[in-house]
Design a protein around this motif. Structure first.
Motif, PDB file in Angstrom:
ATOM      1  N   VAL A 253      20.466  34.997  -6.642  1.00 45.72           N
ATOM      2  CA  VAL A 253      20.671  36.095  -7.597  1.00 45.72           C
ATOM      3  C   VAL A 253      21.623  35.660  -8.707  1.00 45.72           C
ATOM      4  O   VAL A 253      21.382  35.920  -9.894  1.00 45.72           O
ATOM      5  N   VAL A 254      22.702  34.987  -8.341  1.00 46.62           N
ATOM      6  CA  VAL A 254      23.664  34.529  -9.346  1.00 46.62           C
ATOM      7  C   VAL A 254      23.020  33.492 -10.268  1.00 46.62           C
ATOM      8  O   VAL A 254      23.228  33.522 -11.484  1.00 46.62           O
ATOM      9  N   ALA A 255      22.230  32.581  -9.713  1.00 44.25           N
ATOM     10  CA  ALA A 255      21.567  31.563 -10.535  1.00 44.25           C
ATOM     11  C   ALA A 255      20.591  32.213 -11.515  1.00 44.25           C
ATOM     12  O   ALA A 255      20.547  31.839 -12.692  1.00 44.25           O
ATOM     13  N   VAL A 256      19.837  33.193 -11.065  1.00 47.82           N
ATOM     14  CA  VAL A 256      18.898  33.892 -11.947  1.00 47.82           C
ATOM     15  C   VAL A 256      19.661  34.624 -13.044  1.00 47.82           C
ATOM     16  O   VAL A 256      19.268  34.607 -14.211  1.00 47.82           O
ATOM     17  N   TYR A 257      20.774  35.260 -12.686  1.00 50.31           N
ATOM     18  CA  TYR A 257      21.599  35.946 -13.686  1.00 50.31           C
ATOM     19  C   TYR A 257      22.106  34.964 -14.747  1.00 50.31           C
ATOM     20  O   TYR A 257      22.060  35.255 -15.942  1.00 50.31           O
ATOM     21  N   LEU A 258      22.564  33.798 -14.311  1.00 50.28           N
ATOM     22  CA  LEU A 258      23.063  32.809 -15.262  1.00 50.28           C
ATOM     23  C   LEU A 258      21.950  32.266 -16.155  1.00 50.28           C
ATOM     24  O   LEU A 258      22.178  32.005 -17.343  1.00 50.28           O
ATOM     25  N   VAL A 259      20.761  32.118 -15.613  1.00 47.89           N
ATOM     26  CA  VAL A 259      19.626  31.665 -16.423  1.00 47.89           C
ATOM     27  C   VAL A 259      19.301  32.720 -17.480  1.00 47.89           C
ATOM     28  O   VAL A 259      19.058  32.382 -18.649  1.00 47.89           O
ATOM     29  N   VAL A 260      19.316  33.985 -17.090  1.00 45.82           N
ATOM     30  CA  VAL A 260      19.042  35.057 -18.047  1.00 45.82           C
ATOM     31  C   VAL A 260      20.102  35.071 -19.142  1.00 45.82           C
ATOM     32  O   VAL A 260      19.791  35.191 -20.327  1.00 45.82           O
ATOM     33  N   ARG A 261      21.368  34.934 -18.760  1.00 48.72           N
ATOM     34  CA  ARG A 261      22.445  34.921 -19.751  1.00 48.72           C
ATOM     35  C   ARG A 261      22.316  33.706 -20.683  1.00 48.72           C
ATOM     36  O   ARG A 261      22.548  33.819 -21.877  1.00 48.72           O
ATOM     37  N   LEU A 262      21.936  32.563 -20.144  1.00 47.14           N
ATOM     38  CA  LEU A 262      21.754  31.371 -20.965  1.00 47.14           C
ATOM     39  C   LEU A 262      20.606  31.573 -21.945  1.00 47.14           C
ATOM     40  O   LEU A 262      20.706  31.186 -23.108  1.00 47.14           O
ATOM     41  N   ARG A 263      19.529  32.190 -21.496  1.00 44.33           N
ATOM     42  CA  ARG A 263      18.399  32.446 -22.400  1.00 44.33           C
ATOM     43  C   ARG A 263      18.774  33.448 -23.481  1.00 44.33           C
ATOM     44  O   ARG A 263      18.344  33.329 -24.615  1.00 44.33           O
ATOM     45  N   MET A 264      19.596  34.426 -23.131  1.00 46.52           N
ATOM     46  CA  MET A 264      20.069  35.375 -24.134  1.00 46.52           C
ATOM     47  C   MET A 264      20.952  34.673 -25.161  1.00 46.52           C
ATOM     48  O   MET A 264      20.879  34.950 -26.360  1.00 46.52           O
TER      49      MET A 264
ATOM     50  N   MET B  25      35.291  32.221 -26.677  1.00 46.22           N
ATOM     51  CA  MET B  25      34.563  30.968 -26.620  1.00 46.22           C
ATOM     52  C   MET B  25      33.332  31.055 -27.492  1.00 46.22           C
ATOM     53  O   MET B  25      32.666  32.078 -27.526  1.00 46.22           O
ATOM     54  N   ASN B  26      33.021  29.957 -28.114  1.00 45.22           N
ATOM     55  CA  ASN B  26      31.820  29.950 -28.936  1.00 45.22           C
ATOM     56  C   ASN B  26      30.614  29.483 -28.116  1.00 45.22           C
ATOM     57  O   ASN B  26      30.726  29.057 -26.976  1.00 45.22           O
ATOM     58  N   ARG B  27      29.447  29.595 -28.718  1.00 45.57           N
ATOM     59  CA  ARG B  27      28.206  29.278 -28.001  1.00 45.57           C
ATOM     60  C   ARG B  27      28.109  27.822 -27.597  1.00 45.57           C
ATOM     61  O   ARG B  27      27.515  27.485 -26.578  1.00 45.57           O
ATOM     62  N   ARG B  28      28.678  26.944 -28.411  1.00 43.58           N
ATOM     63  CA  ARG B  28      28.605  25.514 -28.109  1.00 43.58           C
ATOM     64  C   ARG B  28      29.357  25.192 -26.822  1.00 43.58           C
ATOM     65  O   ARG B  28      28.981  24.295 -26.079  1.00 43.58           O
ATOM     66  N   ARG B  29      30.424  25.916 -26.533  1.00 41.86           N
ATOM     67  CA  ARG B  29      31.188  25.680 -25.306  1.00 41.86           C
ATOM     68  C   ARG B  29      30.602  26.414 -24.110  1.00 41.86           C
ATOM     69  O   ARG B  29      30.766  25.973 -22.974  1.00 41.86           O
ATOM     70  N   LEU B  30      29.955  27.539 -24.343  1.00 41.99           N
ATOM     71  CA  LEU B  30      29.413  28.319 -23.236  1.00 41.99           C
ATOM     72  C   LEU B  30      28.183  27.678 -22.605  1.00 41.99           C
ATOM     73  O   LEU B  30      27.984  27.778 -21.398  1.00 41.99           O
ATOM     74  N   ARG B  31      27.361  27.027 -23.400  1.00 49.38           N
ATOM     75  CA  ARG B  31      26.120  26.439 -22.878  1.00 49.38           C
ATOM     76  C   ARG B  31      26.365  25.470 -21.719  1.00 49.38           C
ATOM     77  O   ARG B  31      25.734  25.613 -20.667  1.00 49.38           O
ATOM     78  N   PRO B  32      27.286  24.493 -21.834  1.00 54.01           N
ATOM     79  CA  PRO B  32      27.523  23.600 -20.687  1.00 54.01           C
ATOM     80  C   PRO B  32      28.086  24.327 -19.464  1.00 54.01           C
ATOM     81  O   PRO B  32      27.780  23.962 -18.329  1.00 54.01           O
TER      82      PRO B  32
END
Length: 54
Positions: A38-49, A1-8
């Motif tokens: 914990v899962v929400a924080v992990y997803l926020v970190v991954r989104l910021r990365m 998957m590319n970044r454009r699809r992962l963001r949503p």
């Protein structure tokens, strides 16, 4: 998957975890609320990365 699809998908995951966290927190189930937080924080970190790479 590319970044454009992962963001949503990350945003959807964060939103669902925030809703689940709120529901668990209002019902008094601290363990579930903590897990959702914990899962929400992990997803926020991954989104910021993901956003930092672009």
């Amino acid at each position: 998957m590319n970044r454009r699809r992962l963001r949503p998908l990350y945003l959807l995951g964060i939103a669902l975890n925030v809703v689940a966290f709120g529901y668990a927190a209002t019902n008094g189930t601290v363990l579930y609320a903590g897990a959702f937080a914990v899962v929400a924080v992990y997803l926020v970190v991954r989104l910021r990365m993901l956003s930092a790479d672009t």
